[in-house]
Design a protein around this motif. Structure first.
Motif, PDB file in Angstrom:
ATOM      1  N   THR A  35       0.831  -1.207   0.000  1.00 17.68           N
ATOM      2  CA  THR A  35       0.000   0.000   0.000  1.00 17.68           C
ATOM      3  C   THR A  35       0.867   1.260   0.000  1.00 17.68           C
ATOM      4  OG1 THR A  35      -1.769  -1.146   1.168  1.00 17.68           O
ATOM      5  CG2 THR A  35      -1.783   1.253   1.286  1.00 17.68           C
ATOM      6  N   ALA A  36       2.013   1.195   0.655  1.00 19.19           N
ATOM      7  CA  ALA A  36       2.913   2.349   0.749  1.00 19.19           C
ATOM      8  C   ALA A  36       3.775   2.535  -0.499  1.00 19.19           C
ATOM      9  CB  ALA A  36       3.803   2.203   1.979  1.00 19.19           C
ATOM     10  N   GLY A  37       3.621   1.652  -1.476  1.00 15.14           N
ATOM     11  CA  GLY A  37       4.348   1.828  -2.728  1.00 15.14           C
ATOM     12  C   GLY A  37       5.743   1.236  -2.765  1.00 15.14           C
ATOM     13  N   LEU A  38       6.028   0.271  -1.900  1.00 16.17           N
ATOM     14  CA  LEU A  38       7.359  -0.334  -1.910  1.00 16.17           C
ATOM     15  C   LEU A  38       7.496  -1.472  -2.913  1.00 16.17           C
ATOM     16  CD1 LEU A  38       8.560  -0.370   1.793  1.00 16.17           C
ATOM     17  CD2 LEU A  38       9.335   1.048  -0.086  1.00 16.17           C
ATOM     18  N   ASN A  39       6.401  -1.991  -3.417  1.00 17.05           N
ATOM     19  CA  ASN A  39       6.478  -3.106  -4.356  1.00 17.05           C
ATOM     20  C   ASN A  39       7.014  -2.613  -5.696  1.00 17.05           C
ATOM     21  OD1 ASN A  39       6.332  -5.754  -5.048  1.00 17.05           O
ATOM     22  ND2 ASN A  39       4.113  -5.849  -5.195  1.00 17.05           N
ATOM     23  N   GLY A  40       8.270  -2.920  -5.967  1.00 18.46           N
ATOM     24  CA  GLY A  40       8.915  -2.486  -7.193  1.00 18.46           C
ATOM     25  C   GLY A  40       9.715  -1.211  -7.043  1.00 18.46           C
ATOM     26  N   PHE A  41       9.713  -0.610  -5.854  1.00 17.11           N
ATOM     27  CA  PHE A  41      10.477   0.619  -5.647  1.00 17.11           C
ATOM     28  C   PHE A  41      11.959   0.369  -5.906  1.00 17.11           C
ATOM     29  CE2 PHE A  41      12.923   3.493  -2.896  1.00 17.11           C
ATOM     30  CZ  PHE A  41      12.520   4.705  -3.441  1.00 17.11           C
TER      31      PHE A  41
END
Length: 160
Positions: A35-41
Motif C-alpha cells: 500500500t505504501a508503494g514499496l512493491n517495485g520501488f
C-alpha cells in the motif's frame, strides 16, 4: 552524571514508545508495504523489504539495537541514528529529518519513507548488511506465501 542522564532519558523514551509498538505479522506487513508503494520501488520487491524487516527487527517496530560506535538503530528497518534520524544523544546527519523515537511505534509510514530515502541515496538495499547476507540473490517468493501480495521488481517505480 551525563551517562546516567542519557540512560534515564533512553529508558523513559523506550517505555513510552513500547506502549504504541507492534510486532507485525508477515502478511499484514506485506500489505502495508505494498500500500505504501514499496512493491517495485527501485527494482526491489515486497519480498526484499520483508526479508530485511525480518532479519533487522523480527517485524518489531519497537526494536532498538545499540552499536559499539555509540549510535543506535531504530524500528522495523533498524535505521541508524548517526545517519537517518536524531536520538538527541549521538551526533547525526538526520537525513530523514526525524526523531528516532518516531520509528518505534506501530505507525510505520515514516519508517517506510525513511527506508525509501536510504535506498534512493545508496542506490540499492546494500545499506542493510542483512539484505546482502540473507536476501540478495535468493528466491524471495517464500516471504509472500499465503499473502495477498505479488512479487514485483518493476524498476520503473522509482518515485525518488
Amino acid at each position: 552524571m551525563q551517562a546516567w542522564v542519557t540512560l534515564i532519558v533512553t529508558l523513559a523514551t523506550l517505555m513510552v514508545a513500547t506502549v504504541d509498538a507492534k510486532i507485525y505479522e508477515r502478511c499484514e506487513l506485506a500489505m502495508k508495504l505494498e500500500t505504501a508503494g514499496l512493491n517495485g520501488f527501485r527494482g526491489y520487491s515486497i519480498g526484499d523489504w520483508l526479508c530485511v524487516a525480518h532479519y533487522e527487527s523480527g517485524f518489531d517496530t519497537s526494536f532498538v539495537d545499540h552499536n559499539p560506535d555509540g549510535s543506535s538503530e531504530y524500528g522495523i528497518f533498524q535505521l541508524n541514528s548517526a545517519w537517518w534520524c536524531s536520538n538527541g544523544i549521538t551526533p547525526s546527519q538526520n537525513l530523514c529529518h526525524m526523531s528516532c523515537n518516531d520509528l518505534l511505534n506501530r505507525h510505520i509510514m515514516d519508517d517506510i519513507m525513511c527506508a525509501k530515502r536510504v535506498v534512493a541515496l545508496h542506490g540499492s538495499m546494500k545499506a542493510w548488511d542483512s539484505w546482502s547476507r540473507h536476501c540478495a540473490g535468493h528466491d524471495l517468493s517464500e516471504w509472500l506465501k499465503g499473502c495477498d501480495v505479488h512479487l514485483k521488481t518493476d524498476a520503473s517505480n522509482t518515485e525518488w
